[in-house]
Design a protein around this motif. Structure first.
Motif, PDB file in Angstrom:
ATOM      1  N   VAL A   9       0.965  -1.140   0.131  1.00 45.02           N
ATOM      2  CA  VAL A   9      -0.076  -0.081   0.035  1.00 45.02           C
ATOM      3  C   VAL A   9       0.898   1.046   0.005  1.00 45.02           C
ATOM      4  N   GLN A  36      -6.867   7.467   1.558  1.00 46.98           N
ATOM      5  CA  GLN A  36      -7.634   6.706   0.693  1.00 46.98           C
ATOM      6  C   GLN A  36      -9.169   6.690   1.262  1.00 46.98           C
ATOM      7  N   THR A  40     -12.548   8.629  -1.158  1.00 47.81           N
ATOM      8  CA  THR A  40     -13.676   8.155  -1.576  1.00 47.81           C
ATOM      9  C   THR A  40     -14.906   8.709  -0.724  1.00 47.81           C
ATOM     10  N   SER A 146      -5.338  -3.556   6.738  1.00 50.52           N
ATOM     11  CA  SER A 146      -5.728  -4.329   5.283  1.00 50.52           C
ATOM     12  C   SER A 146      -7.375  -4.119   5.310  1.00 50.52           C
ATOM     13  N   ALA A 149      -8.039  -0.605   4.513  1.00 47.32           N
ATOM     14  CA  ALA A 149      -7.807  -0.565   2.856  1.00 47.32           C
ATOM     15  C   ALA A 149      -8.936  -1.071   2.128  1.00 47.32           C
ATOM     16  N   HIS A 150      -9.383  -2.092   2.792  1.00 51.07           N
ATOM     17  CA  HIS A 150     -10.641  -2.762   1.754  1.00 51.07           C
ATOM     18  C   HIS A 150     -11.801  -1.880   1.998  1.00 51.07           C
ATOM     19  N   GLY A 152     -12.007   1.298   1.954  1.00 54.32           N
ATOM     20  CA  GLY A 152     -11.748   2.243   0.889  1.00 54.32           C
ATOM     21  C   GLY A 152     -11.905   1.908  -0.613  1.00 54.32           C
ATOM     22  N   THR A 153     -11.344   0.562  -0.795  1.00 52.47           N
ATOM     23  CA  THR A 153     -11.376   0.030  -2.014  1.00 52.47           C
ATOM     24  C   THR A 153     -13.072  -0.302  -2.432  1.00 52.47           C
ATOM     25  N   HIS A 154     -13.682  -0.912  -1.459  1.00 52.62           N
ATOM     26  CA  HIS A 154     -15.139  -1.235  -1.438  1.00 52.62           C
ATOM     27  C   HIS A 154     -15.907  -0.007  -1.967  1.00 52.62           C
ATOM     28  N   ALA A 156     -15.114   2.638  -3.237  1.00 54.56           N
ATOM     29  CA  ALA A 156     -14.662   3.097  -4.748  1.00 54.56           C
ATOM     30  C   ALA A 156     -15.183   2.454  -5.534  1.00 54.56           C
ATOM     31  N   TYR A 157     -15.181   1.243  -5.324  1.00 56.98           N
ATOM     32  CA  TYR A 157     -16.006   0.279  -6.482  1.00 56.98           C
ATOM     33  C   TYR A 157     -17.578   0.808  -6.541  1.00 56.98           C
TER      34      TYR A 157
END
Length: 179
Positions: A9, A36, A40, A146, A149-150, A152-154, A156-157
């Motif tokens: 990361v 992150q 978002t 982790s 970070a997930h 933030g990724t979720h 963004a998706y």
């Protein structure tokens, strides 16, 4: 494994800053995760944040779905509120809301009459995540890196899906970030 993920990361963020020509001082893990979360939420950088993706829709527009069965913007926002609250409760050591395991319900419980409240809840839970990460010590950040970070990724998706649905519907202003 956690150190590898954390290192990756930090490397990716450092590399992206370098690629953009930004010579910044090294970032802490907490700073990377906060960046992150904010990107978002309400800080437009590489992509459209949630507050922009949800802004300006009527309840009817927020409920619109295409003929392919994609989720509506309202359903996507409702889903994010649920999962961001769930993970935040766990991060804070609280008991999350009861959940029977049916992820479809996190989308399908959206009610157009509550659209304005859903937008406020999405903003609030994202603000609460940022505050919780800011207040956490380095040991907790390292343990949760982790999963944060997930989150933030979720986010963004699904925000990308929100913009896609708005574009399909014809209610997206391309000047807000996606042409």
């Amino acid at each position: 494994m956690r150190r590898v993920v954390v290192g990756l990361v930090v490397f990716v963020v450092s590399l992206s800053s370098f690629a953009l020509g930004q010579q910044e001082k090294p970032m802490t893990l907490k700073a990377v995760l906060l960046e992150q979360l904010r990107s978002t939420h309400n800080k437009a950088e590489w992509f459209v944040p949630a507050n922009t993706a949800a802004a300006g829709l009527t309840p009817e527009q927020a409920s619109w779905t295409d003929k392919s069965g994609n989720h509506s913007v309202g359903q996507l926002a409702n889903h994010l509120v649920f999962w961001d609250r769930d993970m935040l409760a766990k991060f804070k050591g609280e008991t999350p809301a009861k959940f029977d395991g049916n992820n479809d319900e996190t989308f399908n419980n959206f009610d157009a009459k509550s659209w304005d409240a859903t937008v406020k809840q999405l903003d609030q839970v994202m603000t609460d995540w940022e505050s919780a990460v800011e207040a956490a010590d380095d040991a907790k950040i390292s343990l949760w890196a982790s999963r944060i970070a997930h989150v933030g990724t979720h986010n963004a998706y699904h925000i990308g899906q929100m913009v896609y649905v708005r574009r399909q519907q014809g209610v997206w202003d391309p000047n807000k970030g996606v042409k």
